[in-house]
Design a protein around this motif. Structure first.
Motif, PDB file in Angstrom:
ATOM      1  N   PHE A  14      54.775  34.616  57.169  1.00  0.00           N
ATOM      2  CA  PHE A  14      53.456  34.931  56.621  1.00  0.00           C
ATOM      3  C   PHE A  14      52.621  33.657  56.628  1.00  0.00           C
ATOM      4  O   PHE A  14      53.094  32.592  56.203  1.00  0.00           O
ATOM      5  CB  PHE A  14      53.571  35.508  55.213  1.00  0.00           C
ATOM      6  CG  PHE A  14      54.025  36.939  55.199  1.00  0.00           C
ATOM      7  CD1 PHE A  14      53.097  37.974  55.203  1.00  0.00           C
ATOM      8  CD2 PHE A  14      55.379  37.260  55.214  1.00  0.00           C
ATOM      9  CE1 PHE A  14      53.507  39.304  55.217  1.00  0.00           C
ATOM     10  CE2 PHE A  14      55.801  38.585  55.226  1.00  0.00           C
ATOM     11  CZ  PHE A  14      54.865  39.604  55.236  1.00  0.00           C
ATOM     12  N   LEU A  15      51.385  33.767  57.108  1.00  0.00           N
ATOM     13  CA  LEU A  15      50.514  32.626  57.321  1.00  0.00           C
ATOM     14  C   LEU A  15      49.273  32.736  56.442  1.00  0.00           C
ATOM     15  O   LEU A  15      48.569  33.747  56.473  1.00  0.00           O
ATOM     16  CB  LEU A  15      50.107  32.549  58.794  1.00  0.00           C
ATOM     17  CG  LEU A  15      51.283  32.395  59.767  1.00  0.00           C
ATOM     18  CD1 LEU A  15      50.915  32.941  61.140  1.00  0.00           C
ATOM     19  CD2 LEU A  15      51.709  30.940  59.869  1.00  0.00           C
ATOM     20  N   LEU A  16      49.022  31.700  55.640  1.00  0.00           N
ATOM     21  CA  LEU A  16      47.860  31.652  54.761  1.00  0.00           C
ATOM     22  C   LEU A  16      47.034  30.431  55.143  1.00  0.00           C
ATOM     23  O   LEU A  16      47.527  29.301  55.076  1.00  0.00           O
ATOM     24  CB  LEU A  16      48.281  31.519  53.288  1.00  0.00           C
ATOM     25  CG  LEU A  16      49.343  32.470  52.735  1.00  0.00           C
ATOM     26  CD1 LEU A  16      49.570  32.188  51.248  1.00  0.00           C
ATOM     27  CD2 LEU A  16      48.960  33.918  52.950  1.00  0.00           C
ATOM     28  N   THR A  17      45.784  30.636  55.544  1.00  0.00           N
ATOM     29  CA  THR A  17      44.958  29.504  55.941  1.00  0.00           C
ATOM     30  C   THR A  17      43.489  29.867  55.936  1.00  0.00           C
ATOM     31  O   THR A  17      43.121  31.038  55.828  1.00  0.00           O
ATOM     32  CB  THR A  17      45.369  29.010  57.348  1.00  0.00           C
ATOM     33  OG1 THR A  17      44.725  27.766  57.619  1.00  0.00           O
ATOM     34  CG2 THR A  17      45.005  30.019  58.433  1.00  0.00           C
ATOM     35  N   GLN A  18      42.666  28.850  56.066  1.00  0.00           N
ATOM     36  CA  GLN A  18      41.267  29.025  56.423  1.00  0.00           C
ATOM     37  C   GLN A  18      41.127  28.669  57.894  1.00  0.00           C
ATOM     38  O   GLN A  18      41.728  27.702  58.363  1.00  0.00           O
ATOM     39  CB  GLN A  18      40.361  28.109  55.588  1.00  0.00           C
ATOM     40  CG  GLN A  18      40.352  28.422  54.106  1.00  0.00           C
ATOM     41  CD  GLN A  18      39.310  27.595  53.343  1.00  0.00           C
ATOM     42  OE1 GLN A  18      38.262  27.246  53.865  1.00  0.00           O
ATOM     43  NE2 GLN A  18      39.605  27.290  52.079  1.00  0.00           N
ATOM     44  N   ILE A  19      40.348  29.447  58.631  1.00  0.00           N
ATOM     45  CA  ILE A  19      40.149  29.171  60.053  1.00  0.00           C
ATOM     46  C   ILE A  19      39.061  28.108  60.204  1.00  0.00           C
ATOM     47  O   ILE A  19      37.914  28.321  59.820  1.00  0.00           O
ATOM     48  CB  ILE A  19      39.770  30.448  60.823  1.00  0.00           C
ATOM     49  CG1 ILE A  19      40.915  31.468  60.739  1.00  0.00           C
ATOM     50  CG2 ILE A  19      39.444  30.121  62.280  1.00  0.00           C
ATOM     51  CD1 ILE A  19      42.211  31.030  61.400  1.00  0.00           C
ATOM     52  N   LYS A  20      39.435  26.965  60.766  1.00  0.00           N
ATOM     53  CA  LYS A  20      38.502  25.848  60.916  1.00  0.00           C
ATOM     54  C   LYS A  20      38.274  25.499  62.382  1.00  0.00           C
ATOM     55  O   LYS A  20      37.552  24.538  62.671  1.00  0.00           O
ATOM     56  CB  LYS A  20      39.037  24.625  60.176  1.00  0.00           C
ATOM     57  CG  LYS A  20      39.493  24.901  58.745  1.00  0.00           C
ATOM     58  CD  LYS A  20      39.967  23.620  58.084  1.00  0.00           C
ATOM     59  CE  LYS A  20      40.646  23.901  56.762  1.00  0.00           C
ATOM     60  NZ  LYS A  20      42.046  24.306  56.932  1.00  0.00           N
ATOM     61  N   CYS A  21      38.880  26.234  63.284  1.00  0.00           N
ATOM     62  CA  CYS A  21      38.876  25.883  64.703  1.00  0.00           C
ATOM     63  C   CYS A  21      38.381  27.053  65.538  1.00  0.00           C
ATOM     64  O   CYS A  21      38.912  28.164  65.434  1.00  0.00           O
ATOM     65  CB  CYS A  21      40.296  25.495  65.127  1.00  0.00           C
ATOM     66  SG  CYS A  21      40.531  25.332  66.895  1.00  0.00           S
ATOM     67  N   GLY A  22      37.365  26.817  66.373  1.00  0.00           N
ATOM     68  CA  GLY A  22      36.809  27.874  67.201  1.00  0.00           C
ATOM     69  C   GLY A  22      37.775  28.430  68.215  1.00  0.00           C
ATOM     70  O   GLY A  22      37.711  29.614  68.564  1.00  0.00           O
TER      71      GLY A  22
END
Length: 284
Positions: free
Chosen positions: A247-255
């Motif tokens: 399970f992956l929890l993140t904010q997307i910061k990369c186009g």
């Protein structure tokens, strides 16, 4: 190159020393195999930087600052969790909000951007279906492995750990030695994680979780875990195609990642490798 320059100038005013590091890094970049994940490239770049400037932890000061900012939020977060109808989801939201404290991508300390992330914890859109799926699987599991990201974020992870089912054995994984502002054991202890989970390290200095560089003891824990929760974009980049559910929890910061998985930069992500495998963008 930007990371190396900024990190070098945090700890040294010797431009010749920093220039030597940048020249070595430039040669390394020119020879990169572009099939490497960005965190694996970053691992090599930051090793050169630490060697050239003679400092084992160039981001130490900013890690400490991040942790203090996060600790200052503890009373506020505690109060909100006590009043929440779904404290698990809210704790998970704050754990993702803490991902803004990422100085691989955040060039300078930005109070406004950091505060905005925490202000949005209650309201920012996330995939509640995936939140509930994770919650249900945790109820059925015997143990969970949580892969930490940055130092300040560890404080917010503590709230998530507190909301896990009480029967779970929780293991919290940090880096074996410093890289960028990723958490090491001392950072996790300062955040109070040791009060709620066992702390181990993955035996490496790479951002994310570069499995073929990790220690045998960590890989054994990784394989034995019923549930794995991986925090942050570097873990997303290194584990997105791993051959087991994570399970992956993140904010997307990369186009690039956003385009590959049909996200938008700024999205808050709760997903799993199982779900990513269904997407056409598999293989970032």
């Amino acid at each position: 190159m930007r990371q190396a320059l900024e990190a070098g100038r945090r700890i040294s005013d010797d431009e010749q020393l920093i220039g030597n590091a940048l020249r070595r890094i430039s040669r390394q970049i020119a020879d990169f195999d572009l099939s490497l994940s960005p965190p694996e490239m970053g691992q090599r770049i930051h090793r050169i930087l630490r060697q050239e400037v003679g400092c084992d932890d160039p981001y130490l000061e900013i890690k400490q600052q991040s942790t203090q900012v996060a600790l200052s939020l503890v009373p506020r977060v505690t109060k909100q969790l006590q009043a929440s109808e779904d404290p698990f989801e809210l704790a998970l939201r704050f754990a993702i909000a803490g991902n803004i404290l990422d100085f691989a991508l955040l060039s300078v300390w930005d109070d406004e951007r950091i505060n905005d992330s925490f202000e949005k914890a209650n309201s920012h859109p996330i995939d509640t279906k995936m939140v509930n799926q994770l919650k249900q699987k945790l109820q059925q599991a015997g143990n969970v492995l949580i892969l930490a990201d940055n130092a300040g974020e560890t404080v917010l992870d503590r709230f998530l750990i507190e909301q896990l089912p009480k029967h779970l054995k929780v293991t919290y994984v940090v880096k074996g030695s410093p890289v960028i502002n990723d958490a090491v054991e001392a950072d996790a202890i300062e955040a109070g994680i040791d009060q709620f989970a066992s702390i181990i390290d993955n035996g490496t200095d790479g951002p994310g979780t570069i499995l073929h560089h990790c220690s045998d003891s960590f890989k054994a824990a990784f394989d034995a875990a019923d549930i794995i929760i991986a925090k942050g974009q570097a873990n997303f980049e290194t584990l997105n195609t791993v051959d087991r559910e994570v399970f992956l929890l993140t904010q997307i910061k990369c186009g690039v990642i956003a385009d590959a998985y049909n996200y938008q930069v700024g999205d808050w992500i709760v997903t799993s490798t199982t779900e990513l495998a269904k997407s056409a963008g598999r293989g970032v």
